[in-house]
Design a protein around this motif. Structure first.
Motif, PDB file in Angstrom:
ATOM      1  N   GLY A 270       0.818  -1.205   0.000  1.00 23.08           N
ATOM      2  CA  GLY A 270       0.000   0.000   0.000  1.00 23.08           C
ATOM      3  C   GLY A 270       0.852   1.256   0.000  1.00 23.08           C
ATOM      4  O   GLY A 270       2.083   1.198  -0.049  1.00 23.08           O
ATOM      5  N   ILE A 271       0.198   2.412   0.056  1.00 27.51           N
ATOM      6  CA  ILE A 271       0.896   3.700   0.023  1.00 27.51           C
ATOM      7  C   ILE A 271       1.136   4.171   1.452  1.00 27.51           C
ATOM      8  O   ILE A 271       0.210   4.583   2.156  1.00 27.51           O
ATOM      9  N   PHE A 272       2.380   4.103   1.878  1.00 34.22           N
ATOM     10  CA  PHE A 272       2.747   4.442   3.254  1.00 34.22           C
ATOM     11  C   PHE A 272       2.595   5.940   3.464  1.00 34.22           C
ATOM     12  O   PHE A 272       3.182   6.755   2.748  1.00 34.22           O
ATOM     13  N   SER A 273       1.818   6.306   4.486  1.00 33.39           N
ATOM     14  CA  SER A 273       1.546   7.717   4.745  1.00 33.39           C
ATOM     15  C   SER A 273       1.880   8.147   6.163  1.00 33.39           C
ATOM     16  O   SER A 273       1.574   9.267   6.562  1.00 33.39           O
ATOM     17  N   GLY A 274       2.519   7.268   6.927  1.00 36.53           N
ATOM     18  CA  GLY A 274       2.856   7.597   8.309  1.00 36.53           C
ATOM     19  C   GLY A 274       1.680   7.340   9.238  1.00 36.53           C
ATOM     20  O   GLY A 274       0.805   6.540   8.912  1.00 36.53           O
ATOM     21  N   PRO A 275       1.669   8.006  10.386  1.00 35.29           N
ATOM     22  CA  PRO A 275       2.616   9.054  10.798  1.00 35.29           C
ATOM     23  C   PRO A 275       4.000   8.496  11.117  1.00 35.29           C
ATOM     24  O   PRO A 275       4.144   7.348  11.533  1.00 35.29           O
ATOM     25  N   CYS A 276       5.000   9.334  10.875  1.00 38.49           N
ATOM     26  CA  CYS A 276       6.368   8.944  11.210  1.00 38.49           C
ATOM     27  C   CYS A 276       7.170  10.211  11.480  1.00 38.49           C
ATOM     28  O   CYS A 276       6.793  11.305  11.054  1.00 38.49           O
ATOM     29  N   SER A 277       8.275  10.032  12.157  1.00 38.69           N
ATOM     30  CA  SER A 277       9.150  11.155  12.482  1.00 38.69           C
ATOM     31  C   SER A 277       9.840  11.664  11.217  1.00 38.69           C
ATOM     32  O   SER A 277       9.902  10.963  10.204  1.00 38.69           O
ATOM     33  N   THR A 278      10.368  12.861  11.267  1.00 38.62           N
ATOM     34  CA  THR A 278      11.177  13.398  10.168  1.00 38.62           C
ATOM     35  C   THR A 278      12.654  13.465  10.549  1.00 38.62           C
ATOM     36  O   THR A 278      13.449  14.096   9.851  1.00 38.62           O
ATOM     37  N   ALA A 279      13.028  12.800  11.664  1.00 42.93           N
ATOM     38  CA  ALA A 279      14.433  12.709  12.065  1.00 42.93           C
ATOM     39  C   ALA A 279      15.092  11.626  11.212  1.00 42.93           C
ATOM     40  O   ALA A 279      14.824  10.436  11.376  1.00 42.93           O
ATOM     41  N   LEU A 280      15.957  12.021  10.298  1.00 37.40           N
ATOM     42  CA  LEU A 280      16.508  11.105   9.306  1.00 37.40           C
ATOM     43  C   LEU A 280      17.440  10.082   9.946  1.00 37.40           C
ATOM     44  O   LEU A 280      18.366  10.436  10.666  1.00 37.40           O
ATOM     45  N   ASP A 281      17.195   8.788   9.654  1.00 36.93           N
ATOM     46  CA  ASP A 281      18.051   7.734  10.197  1.00 36.93           C
ATOM     47  C   ASP A 281      18.232   6.565   9.227  1.00 36.93           C
ATOM     48  O   ASP A 281      18.846   5.558   9.564  1.00 36.93           O
ATOM     49  N   HIS A 282      17.694   6.672   8.014  1.00 40.30           N
ATOM     50  CA  HIS A 282      17.774   5.579   7.051  1.00 40.30           C
ATOM     51  C   HIS A 282      17.907   6.170   5.654  1.00 40.30           C
ATOM     52  O   HIS A 282      17.511   7.313   5.407  1.00 40.30           O
ATOM     53  N   ALA A 283      18.487   5.404   4.733  1.00 41.52           N
ATOM     54  CA  ALA A 283      18.676   5.853   3.356  1.00 41.52           C
ATOM     55  C   ALA A 283      18.077   4.835   2.391  1.00 41.52           C
ATOM     56  O   ALA A 283      18.260   3.628   2.575  1.00 41.52           O
ATOM     57  N   VAL A 284      17.374   5.334   1.391  1.00 42.32           N
ATOM     58  CA  VAL A 284      16.775   4.479   0.364  1.00 42.32           C
ATOM     59  C   VAL A 284      16.978   5.153  -0.987  1.00 42.32           C
ATOM     60  O   VAL A 284      17.654   6.178  -1.097  1.00 42.32           O
ATOM     61  N   LEU A 285      16.372   4.575  -2.025  1.00 44.05           N
ATOM     62  CA  LEU A 285      16.550   5.076  -3.384  1.00 44.05           C
ATOM     63  C   LEU A 285      15.181   5.270  -4.030  1.00 44.05           C
ATOM     64  O   LEU A 285      14.371   4.340  -4.069  1.00 44.05           O
ATOM     65  N   ILE A 286      14.921   6.474  -4.536  1.00 45.60           N
ATOM     66  CA  ILE A 286      13.713   6.699  -5.326  1.00 45.60           C
ATOM     67  C   ILE A 286      13.957   6.151  -6.734  1.00 45.60           C
ATOM     68  O   ILE A 286      14.884   6.589  -7.424  1.00 45.60           O
ATOM     69  N   VAL A 287      13.138   5.190  -7.150  1.00 41.75           N
ATOM     70  CA  VAL A 287      13.307   4.595  -8.482  1.00 41.75           C
ATOM     71  C   VAL A 287      12.095   4.890  -9.378  1.00 41.75           C
ATOM     72  O   VAL A 287      11.969   4.297 -10.458  1.00 41.75           O
ATOM     73  N   GLY A 288      11.214   5.777  -8.937  1.00 39.52           N
ATOM     74  CA  GLY A 288      10.079   6.138  -9.766  1.00 39.52           C
ATOM     75  C   GLY A 288       8.958   6.750  -8.947  1.00 39.52           C
ATOM     76  O   GLY A 288       9.110   7.007  -7.744  1.00 39.52           O
ATOM     77  N   TYR A 289       7.835   6.959  -9.605  1.00 45.34           N
ATOM     78  CA  TYR A 289       6.680   7.563  -8.936  1.00 45.34           C
ATOM     79  C   TYR A 289       5.432   7.212  -9.743  1.00 45.34           C
ATOM     80  O   TYR A 289       5.490   6.857 -10.927  1.00 45.34           O
ATOM     81  N   ASP A 290       4.270   7.316  -9.096  1.00 44.59           N
ATOM     82  CA  ASP A 290       3.006   6.971  -9.744  1.00 44.59           C
ATOM     83  C   ASP A 290       1.867   7.508  -8.888  1.00 44.59           C
ATOM     84  O   ASP A 290       2.101   8.187  -7.875  1.00 44.59           O
ATOM     85  N   SER A 291       0.645   7.183  -9.242  1.00 40.63           N
ATOM     86  CA  SER A 291      -0.549   7.569  -8.485  1.00 40.63           C
ATOM     87  C   SER A 291      -1.529   6.406  -8.490  1.00 40.63           C
ATOM     88  O   SER A 291      -1.558   5.609  -9.436  1.00 40.63           O
ATOM     89  N   LYS A 292      -2.333   6.332  -7.434  1.00 34.48           N
ATOM     90  CA  LYS A 292      -3.381   5.313  -7.354  1.00 34.48           C
ATOM     91  C   LYS A 292      -4.567   5.882  -6.599  1.00 34.48           C
ATOM     92  O   LYS A 292      -4.408   6.398  -5.487  1.00 34.48           O
ATOM     93  N   ASP A 293      -5.727   5.791  -7.209  1.00 36.51           N
ATOM     94  CA  ASP A 293      -6.968   6.277  -6.591  1.00 36.51           C
ATOM     95  C   ASP A 293      -6.822   7.716  -6.091  1.00 36.51           C
ATOM     96  O   ASP A 293      -7.285   8.068  -4.998  1.00 36.51           O
ATOM     97  N   GLY A 294      -6.140   8.536  -6.876  1.00 37.28           N
ATOM     98  CA  GLY A 294      -5.994   9.940  -6.526  1.00 37.28           C
ATOM     99  C   GLY A 294      -4.883  10.250  -5.556  1.00 37.28           C
ATOM    100  O   GLY A 294      -4.682  11.418  -5.196  1.00 37.28           O
ATOM    101  N   THR A 295      -4.125   9.241  -5.115  1.00 31.91           N
ATOM    102  CA  THR A 295      -3.016   9.453  -4.174  1.00 31.91           C
ATOM    103  C   THR A 295      -1.691   9.272  -4.900  1.00 31.91           C
ATOM    104  O   THR A 295      -1.432   8.212  -5.482  1.00 31.91           O
ATOM    105  N   ASP A 296      -0.864  10.301  -4.884  1.00 25.58           N
ATOM    106  CA  ASP A 296       0.460  10.236  -5.510  1.00 25.58           C
ATOM    107  C   ASP A 296       1.442   9.537  -4.576  1.00 25.58           C
ATOM    108  O   ASP A 296       1.362   9.689  -3.350  1.00 25.58           O
TER     109      ASP A 296
END
Length: 436
Positions: A270-296
């Motif tokens: 599913g589309i992860f929306s949090g809630p979550c902290s904004t204190a950075l502690d992990h690194a990942v890679l954006i490999v694209g983007y899309d939308s589903k049911d009006g949610t980007d």
């Protein structure tokens, strides 16, 4: 009739008394099935019972979240379901943002500006996997090297876009050798990894310098095997989602996020929306983007193997109206620049030296027998740390080719000059390492 009512009441009471035991048995069976699925085993029955209790706590988190019915994502009993959140955070994160600054922005090594990608040229959806610019999902294990995996992923992507060749790059080289600022399994930052590759004029392949999941000594000769090079890197502006989209439309992008919340740990799909902290502690890679049911959403490649998330990936909400983005994803983004061809392909690394069917010495070493049976059959081999060495008859020492005469009494290697003169040379080398 009264007797029947009494019996029915007794039955109901007994049934309720049995419910906790039934639930406990059900959780235990589910845990056993989960252990088989993920290949988990424990050192003792006490440890198993402890993990079972943690598993049940995570089970309750999963069922409570999924039972709400109004979330854009679901949780699951994934590979991390036997870990308490504090242990998960200690083992599987590794973005080390300096304590003196909540956001690290290094000096970009390029003036490249992706604003040339006009809004009208940005596709409504994009997946770099379908374009062949993303390697398979990798697994950092319990080494906090997410920063290295994010950096190699970004370099793998731009290399494929520029050259047409997808090459898996070595995280282990970064873990072992990039130590000026980064700290291996103890954490690091992607920009420093890009700086290291720039200074080294390239990075080795995963195949030649494979990942071991732990800190190790830098293999110096591997630094010269530059399979892929970059020409710079760019830091994206802070909290600028438009620029981030422009970058992701041009190539995979390294980003820092907060990945320490329980919902992130147990994410399933599913589309992860949090809630979550904004204190950075992990690194990942954006490999694209899309939308589903009006949610980007962003398509994120993680480095926790394929038993987490959507076969190792996450869909994370974008365009949420928050400047920092979900889990701080708009806070620390960067990407490598590549305009030049890669260095010439280096010659293949020499393979191990074979002593017998089952025993080998390292490349560049010489096999010497240390135990002969009846003077005919070698029963034990050892390695002389010199290529094409001469093995001494005492079965303990060796000498280099340019000083091939063994003088075991004086512990010297000698060479003959002319017909009669013997010149003293180097000390005997000891065959101290057993062949494997």
């Amino acid at each position: 009739m009264g007797g029947c009512s009494w019996l029915l009441s007794l039955f109901i009471i007994l049934l309720f008394l049995q419910l906790p035991a039934c639930k406990s048995s059900s959780i235990s069976d589910l845990f056993d099935s989960w252990c088989r699925e993920h290949g988990k085993s424990y050192s003792s029955e006490e440890e198993r019972e402890r993990r079972l209790r943690i598993f049940e706590e995570n089970y309750n988190i999963v069922t409570a979240h999924n039972g709400k019915g109004d979330s854009t994502f679901t949780l699951g009993l994934n590979v991390f379901a036997d870990l308490p959140n504090h242990e998960f955070r200690a083992k599987y994160l590794g973005l080390s943002v300096p304590a003196t600054d909540s956001v690290i922005r290094l000096r970009s090594e390029s003036d490249e500006d992706l604003s040339v990608v006009k809004d009208s040229d940005i596709p409504s959806s994009l997946d770099w996997r379908s374009k062949g610019a993303v390697t398979e999902v990798k697994d950092q294990g319990s080494c906090g090297a997410c920063w290295a995996f994010s950096a190699t992923g970004a370099m793998e992507g731009i290399n494929q876009i520029v050259t047409g060749s997808l090459v898996s790059l070595s995280e282990q080289e970064l873990v072992d050798c990039d130590t000026s600022y980064n700290d291996g399994c103890a954490g690091g930052v992607m920009d420093y990894a890009f700086q290291f590759v720039l200074k080294n004029k390239g990075i080795d392949s995963e195949k030649d310098y494979p990942y071991r999941g732990r800190d190790g000594r830098c293999v110096k000769n591997k630094l010269e095997r530059r399979i892929v090079s970059i020409d710079g890197y760019t830091d994206l502006p802070l909290w600028n989602e438009k620029k981030l989209l422009q970058a992701a439309a041009a190539q995979p992008v390294s980003v820092g996020i907060c990945g320490s919340d329980s919902a992130f740990q147990l994410y399933s799909r599913g589309i992860f929306s949090g809630p979550c902290s904004t204190a950075l502690d992990h690194a990942v890679l954006i490999v694209g983007y899309d939308s589903k049911d009006g949610t980007d959403y962003w398509i994120l490649k993680n480095s926790w193997g394929t038993q987490w998330g959507i076969d190792g990936y996450m869909h994370m909400a974008r365009n949420t109206g928050k400047a920092e983005g979900v889990c701080g994803i708009n806070t620390m983004a960067s990407y490598p620049i590549k305009t030049s061809p890669n260095p010439p392909t280096p010659p293949p690394t020499p393979g191990p030296t074979q002593c017998s069917i089952f025993t080998f010495c390292a490349p560049g070493e010489t096999c010497c027998c240390s135990w002969w049976l009846l003077g005919l059959l070698c029963m034990e081999w050892k390695c002389c740390a010199t290529e094409s060495a001469v093995c001494c008859k005492d079965n303990l020492h060796c000498c280099p080719q340019d000083y091939p005469i063994c003088d075991t009494k004086r512990n010297l290697c000698l060479r003959r000059v002319g017909n009669t003169t013997v010149a003293m040379g180097k000390q005997l080398g000891k065959k101290s390492v057993s062949a494997s």
